[in-house]
Motif scaffolding. Structure first.
Motif: not given
Length: 189
Positions: A1-16
């Motif tokens: 997983m790329s460096r940008a993908a990890v924060p985005r995954t957490y952000a997607e979870t938090l947004l949901e």
């Protein structure tokens, strides 16, 4: 997983999670507050970053500090971030969350650099003008750079709109050089 993908995954979870409560905007403010604390409070950052403090102690402190202040689901999210040792990417999670929320709401984030600090009226005029040009609501962050001679530089995602006086002078210079070159070539014919 790329460096940008990890924060985005957490952000997607938090947004949901925030969407379940209908509190996407409010949770952005909460996340920004926590990230601000992470940036400005050396003690807080050292506390969450140090591996010498057991996770159980960190959990207790986070629960007591944020428990009554923030929604329980948000606090549990923070605890997961700590348990997975991802606290160092909290600023990137905030940025990704902001981008995702902007995508959902049809907004776009812009960075506007000027030679002076704009007053509220100028800020509003610039945001309104950018919104008309881009066809989306613009949320602008304003920066000051005294090195600019005049005008402004606008960054929207990976696009740069350089309306600085320096840039205009460079374009004028290039145009004059090209015209002079064309005139000399026409004179030779």
């Amino acid at each position: 997983m790329s460096r940008a993908a990890v924060p985005r995954t957490y952000a997607e979870t938090l947004l949901e999670l925030a969407a379940r409560d209908g509190a996407e905007e409010a949770w952005l403010d909460i996340l920004a507050e926590v990230v601000g604390l992470y940036h400005t409070a050396d003690e807080f950052r050292a506390f969450v970053q140090t591996p010498r403090i057991p996770i159980t102690a960190k959990r207790e402190v986070i629960r007591s500090a944020f428990g009554g202040r923030y929604p329980e689901t948000f606090v549990r999210f923070l605890l997961v971030v700590l348990e997975k040792r991802r606290q160092g990417i909290l600023p990137q999670i905030e940025q990704a969350y902001r981008e995702l929320l902007n995508e959902r709401t049809g907004r776009v984030q812009a960075s506007v650099t000027l030679t002076v600090d704009p007053d509220p009226q100028l800020r509003e005029e610039i945001q309104d003008s950018l919104s008309r040009v881009l066809g989306r609501q613009v949320m602008a962050d304003f920066k000051r750079d005294r090195r600019l001679v005049g005008g402004m530089i606008v960054r929207v995602k990976d696009r740069v709109l350089d309306g600085s006086l320096r840039r205009r002078m460079q374009l004028l210079r290039r145009s004059l050089i090209e015209e002079g070159s064309s005139a000399r070539q026409a004179g030779r014919s």
